[in-house]
Enzyme design. Sequence first.
Site, short mmCIF file in Angstrom:
data_model
loop_
_atom_site.label_atom_id
_atom_site.label_comp_id
_atom_site.label_asym_id
_atom_site.label_seq_id
_atom_site.Cartn_x
_atom_site.Cartn_y
_atom_site.Cartn_z
N ASN A 9 22.29 41.98 47.13
CA ASN A 9 21.94 42.58 45.84
C ASN A 9 21.79 41.45 44.84
O ASN A 9 22.78 40.89 44.38
CB ASN A 9 23.06 43.56 45.43
CG ASN A 9 22.89 44.07 44.00
OD1 ASN A 9 21.83 43.91 43.40
ND2 ASN A 9 23.93 44.70 43.46
N LYS A 11 20.81 41.51 41.89
CA LYS A 11 21.05 41.91 40.49
C LYS A 11 19.91 41.36 39.61
O LYS A 11 18.78 41.26 40.07
CB LYS A 11 22.45 41.48 40.04
CG LYS A 11 23.52 41.98 41.01
CD LYS A 11 24.91 41.88 40.50
CE LYS A 11 25.87 42.41 41.57
NZ LYS A 11 27.25 42.47 41.09
N HIS A 95 25.32 52.05 41.73
CA HIS A 95 26.08 50.79 41.66
C HIS A 95 27.02 50.87 40.45
O HIS A 95 26.67 51.44 39.42
CB HIS A 95 25.12 49.60 41.53
CG HIS A 95 25.85 48.29 41.65
ND1 HIS A 95 26.55 47.75 40.60
CD2 HIS A 95 26.02 47.45 42.70
CE1 HIS A 95 27.11 46.61 41.01
NE2 HIS A 95 26.81 46.42 42.27
N GLU A 97 27.77 48.87 38.21
CA GLU A 97 27.21 48.37 36.95
C GLU A 97 26.31 49.42 36.30
O GLU A 97 26.23 49.53 35.08
CB GLU A 97 26.46 47.05 37.19
CG GLU A 97 27.46 45.91 37.40
CD GLU A 97 26.98 44.81 38.32
OE1 GLU A 97 25.77 44.65 38.55
OE2 GLU A 97 27.86 44.07 38.84
N GLU A 167 32.62 49.67 46.98
CA GLU A 167 32.74 48.47 46.15
C GLU A 167 33.79 48.69 45.08
O GLU A 167 33.49 49.25 44.01
CB GLU A 167 31.40 48.17 45.48
CG GLU A 167 30.27 47.90 46.45
CD GLU A 167 29.17 47.07 45.81
OE1 GLU A 167 28.97 45.94 46.25
OE2 GLU A 167 28.55 47.55 44.86
N GLY A 173 32.26 40.56 41.57
CA GLY A 173 31.99 39.39 40.76
C GLY A 173 33.24 38.73 40.19
O GLY A 173 33.16 37.89 39.30
N SER A 212 32.89 40.57 46.00
CA SER A 212 33.31 39.19 46.27
C SER A 212 33.39 38.87 47.76
O SER A 212 34.30 38.15 48.19
CB SER A 212 34.63 38.86 45.56
OG SER A 212 34.47 38.99 44.17
#
Length: 250
Positions: A9, A11, A95, A97, A167, A173, A212
Amino acid sequence: MRGKLVIGNWKMNGSLEANRCLLQELLPPLAALKGVGVAVCPPFPYLAQVAGLLEGSGVALGAQNLNAAEKGAFTGEVAGGMLAELGCRYVLVGHSERRSLYGESDEAVAEKFEAALAAGLVPVLCVGETLAQRRDGSTEAVIAAQVRAVLQRVGSAAIAVAVVAYEPVWAIGTGETATPEQAQAVHRHIRALLGEADGVLAAATPILYGGSVKADNAAALFAQPDIDGGLIGGASLEAASFLAICQAAR
Ligand code: PGA
């Protein structure tokens, strides 16, 4: 039997030049890697470029988001049919985010999931709890609500073709990864939730771990019985680390 799948991904990263360099380094060694499905999800403007670069490579193309509508007056949005036309096989839905920064509810994510199926795409349903939710013991309930919203909308069709990605938000991250045991426990929970709709299909649904994942922790995660590969953010932007993660999935 479930095979292993690793999805990068990207991003909101990349450029025409950076994408070309990354894939130039990645594709030859990936061609030699058998038995692992690999896909990359670049930002929308690069889908056509990356589709061209991936041609004949066996690496699949994915997108990071879609709108639930088929077409119409939705300025700035992208429909599933457009992604399919550009050669996408996968599309991420929900996702964290998107959920946290753009307010996507479980119901909105379920609508996108349904739209992805309708467009012939494989939705990659992302689920996961925040740190506060993990600390207060609501991880299982949060994941259940996220998964059930989709099952309620599309039924067992949801799992016949879909991929799920667990996730934990606190691991995305941050450099902090769920331990293989923590991740496995949630993956088992997710498979049981899918099994409420259809046990046979649930046994075949790929459930990826994301958050991560790096070259040095991937193998231990992928060795867990219900972890079928990874959804990789930061480490997918660097050829050597993404390749090492793909190799760890073999
Ligand atoms: P990360 O991101 O690997 O950089 O933690 C994973 C993701 O958000 O999909």
